[in-house]
Write a protein that holds these residues in place. Structure first.
Motif, PDB file in Angstrom:
ATOM      1  N   GLU A  75      41.913  -0.716  37.206  1.00  0.00           N
ATOM      2  CA  GLU A  75      40.570   0.263  37.521  1.00  0.00           C
ATOM      3  C   GLU A  75      39.548  -0.559  36.827  1.00  0.00           C
ATOM      4  O   GLU A  75      39.638  -1.073  35.709  1.00  0.00           O
ATOM      5  N   ILE A  76      38.428  -0.260  37.486  1.00  0.00           N
ATOM      6  CA  ILE A  76      37.052  -0.844  36.982  1.00  0.00           C
ATOM      7  C   ILE A  76      35.947   0.297  36.895  1.00  0.00           C
ATOM      8  O   ILE A  76      35.960   1.091  37.865  1.00  0.00           O
ATOM      9  N   GLY A  77      35.169   0.403  35.999  1.00  0.00           N
ATOM     10  CA  GLY A  77      34.054   1.334  35.793  1.00  0.00           C
ATOM     11  C   GLY A  77      32.740   0.500  35.536  1.00  0.00           C
ATOM     12  O   GLY A  77      32.816  -0.139  34.310  1.00  0.00           O
ATOM     13  N   LEU A  78      31.720   0.709  36.396  1.00  0.00           N
ATOM     14  CA  LEU A  78      30.650  -0.046  35.895  1.00  0.00           C
ATOM     15  C   LEU A  78      29.113   1.051  35.917  1.00  0.00           C
ATOM     16  O   LEU A  78      29.337   1.830  36.708  1.00  0.00           O
ATOM     17  N   TYR A  79      28.447   0.779  34.786  1.00  0.00           N
ATOM     18  CA  TYR A  79      27.324   1.510  34.677  1.00  0.00           C
ATOM     19  C   TYR A  79      26.197   0.442  35.022  1.00  0.00           C
ATOM     20  O   TYR A  79      26.332  -0.518  34.087  1.00  0.00           O
ATOM     21  N   PRO A 111      26.275   5.351  29.135  1.00  0.00           N
ATOM     22  CA  PRO A 111      27.452   6.056  28.719  1.00  0.00           C
ATOM     23  C   PRO A 111      27.988   5.667  27.121  1.00  0.00           C
ATOM     24  O   PRO A 111      27.726   4.723  26.940  1.00  0.00           O
ATOM     25  N   VAL A 112      28.404   6.739  26.469  1.00  0.00           N
ATOM     26  CA  VAL A 112      28.989   6.676  25.251  1.00  0.00           C
ATOM     27  C   VAL A 112      30.104   5.989  25.210  1.00  0.00           C
ATOM     28  O   VAL A 112      31.224   6.608  26.070  1.00  0.00           O
ATOM     29  N   ILE A 113      30.683   4.723  24.735  1.00  0.00           N
ATOM     30  CA  ILE A 113      31.917   4.191  24.831  1.00  0.00           C
ATOM     31  C   ILE A 113      32.631   4.679  23.828  1.00  0.00           C
ATOM     32  O   ILE A 113      32.428   4.687  22.592  1.00  0.00           O
ATOM     33  N   GLN A 114      33.852   5.247  24.367  1.00  0.00           N
ATOM     34  CA  GLN A 114      34.905   5.914  23.570  1.00  0.00           C
ATOM     35  C   GLN A 114      36.203   5.146  23.726  1.00  0.00           C
ATOM     36  O   GLN A 114      36.243   4.260  24.518  1.00  0.00           O
ATOM     37  N   SER A 115      37.118   5.358  23.092  1.00  0.00           N
ATOM     38  CA  SER A 115      38.598   4.839  23.170  1.00  0.00           C
ATOM     39  C   SER A 115      39.033   5.141  24.669  1.00  0.00           C
ATOM     40  O   SER A 115      39.788   4.346  24.940  1.00  0.00           O
ATOM     41  N   LYS A 116      38.525   6.217  25.108  1.00  0.00           N
ATOM     42  CA  LYS A 116      39.397   6.333  26.749  1.00  0.00           C
ATOM     43  C   LYS A 116      37.816   6.533  27.613  1.00  0.00           C
ATOM     44  O   LYS A 116      37.392   7.634  27.182  1.00  0.00           O
ATOM     45  N   PRO A 117      37.384   5.903  28.291  1.00  0.00           N
ATOM     46  CA  PRO A 117      36.073   6.169  29.004  1.00  0.00           C
ATOM     47  C   PRO A 117      36.393   7.426  29.857  1.00  0.00           C
ATOM     48  O   PRO A 117      37.383   7.725  30.349  1.00  0.00           O
ATOM     49  N   LYS A 152      35.532   8.507  33.039  1.00  0.00           N
ATOM     50  CA  LYS A 152      34.968   7.927  34.720  1.00  0.00           C
ATOM     51  C   LYS A 152      33.654   8.396  34.933  1.00  0.00           C
ATOM     52  O   LYS A 152      32.871   7.482  35.710  1.00  0.00           O
ATOM     53  N   SER A 153      33.201   9.769  34.987  1.00  0.00           N
ATOM     54  CA  SER A 153      32.031  10.418  35.537  1.00  0.00           C
ATOM     55  C   SER A 153      30.863   9.876  34.961  1.00  0.00           C
ATOM     56  O   SER A 153      29.749   9.899  35.496  1.00  0.00           O
ATOM     57  N   ASP A 154      30.779   9.065  33.753  1.00  0.00           N
ATOM     58  CA  ASP A 154      29.693   8.397  33.136  1.00  0.00           C
ATOM     59  C   ASP A 154      29.563   7.129  33.801  1.00  0.00           C
ATOM     60  O   ASP A 154      28.196   6.680  33.456  1.00  0.00           O
ATOM     61  N   TYR A 181      29.475   3.386  39.066  1.00  0.00           N
ATOM     62  CA  TYR A 181      30.280   2.585  40.075  1.00  0.00           C
ATOM     63  C   TYR A 181      31.859   2.617  39.526  1.00  0.00           C
ATOM     64  O   TYR A 181      32.071   2.329  38.344  1.00  0.00           O
ATOM     65  N   PHE A 182      32.729   2.877  40.247  1.00  0.00           N
ATOM     66  CA  PHE A 182      34.136   3.095  39.908  1.00  0.00           C
ATOM     67  C   PHE A 182      35.024   2.581  41.089  1.00  0.00           C
ATOM     68  O   PHE A 182      34.763   2.864  42.242  1.00  0.00           O
ATOM     69  N   GLU A 183      36.246   1.989  40.724  1.00  0.00           N
ATOM     70  CA  GLU A 183      36.818   1.335  41.591  1.00  0.00           C
ATOM     71  C   GLU A 183      38.675   1.474  41.097  1.00  0.00           C
ATOM     72  O   GLU A 183      38.712   0.874  40.118  1.00  0.00           O
TER      73      GLU A 183
END
Length: 178
Positions: free
Chosen positions: A85-89, A97-103, A105-107, A110-112
């Motif tokens: 899985e890849i998430g891009l802001y 987005p605030v980066i946490q231990s578990k991102p 997705k809605s932040d 782009y998501f794939e």
């Protein structure tokens, strides 16, 4: 002896500097012809970042570059990790987005999901869809869901930047589009 050496050196300079080393019209024609025949993607503004997992272990790298129409994200993991899985802001600082231990997705803009789990994946975004500032720059933040093939566990990883000294291992950075 010093005078003889000086005279020889001066003669050597005079001979070498009198040659016409400027390019000819033919040289410019050849260069122009070759530069218009592009059979490869011309990467502009290439930047490289490392991927680190939750244990702050380097598990791959991310290369970001652009061409005339697209911004590319080329992610490569080491062979013992597969990307699922890849998430891009890509956007403004205000909505970074605030980066946490578990991102979350809605932040990410782009998501794939990658069904056939890969060690290398290229994601491209049309430049016309990217929100930039007045200098044509955008903030970038990423996350990657990965499988550790040795432990069979799912982990998260981020690309980090060391380009700004005050923000060592920053999980966001600025990219200016050419």
């Amino acid at each position: 002896m010093k005078k003889i050496t000086l005279v020889i050196f001066a003669a050597f300079l005079a001979i070498n500097c009198s040659k016409d080393d400027s390019p000819s019209k033919e040289d410019f024609t050849t260069l122009e012809k070759n530069s218009t025949q592009r059979s490869f993607l011309e990467k502009q503004n290439e930047m490289n970042y490392v991927l680190v997992n939750q244990a702050i272990k380097v598990i791959g790298d991310l290369q970001i570059y652009d061409d005339e129409k697209f911004l590319y994200f080329n992610c490569k993991s080491i062979s013992s990790y597969k990307i699922t899985e890849i998430g891009l802001y890509v956007g403004n600082f205000e909505t970074l987005p605030v980066i946490q231990s578990k991102p979350i997705k809605s932040d990410f803009t782009y998501f794939e999901e990658i069904n056939d789990h890969k060690t290398e994946y290229v994601y491209k975004i049309s430049k016309k869809d990217i929100q930039t500032d007045e200098n044509n720059c955008a903030f970038i933040s990423t996350y990657f869901k990965i499988i550790n093939l040795n432990s069979k566990e799912t982990e998260y990883a981020w690309s980090v930047s060391n380009h700004l000294p005050s923000l060592a291992n920053s999980k966001y950075y600025v990219y200016c589009i050419q």
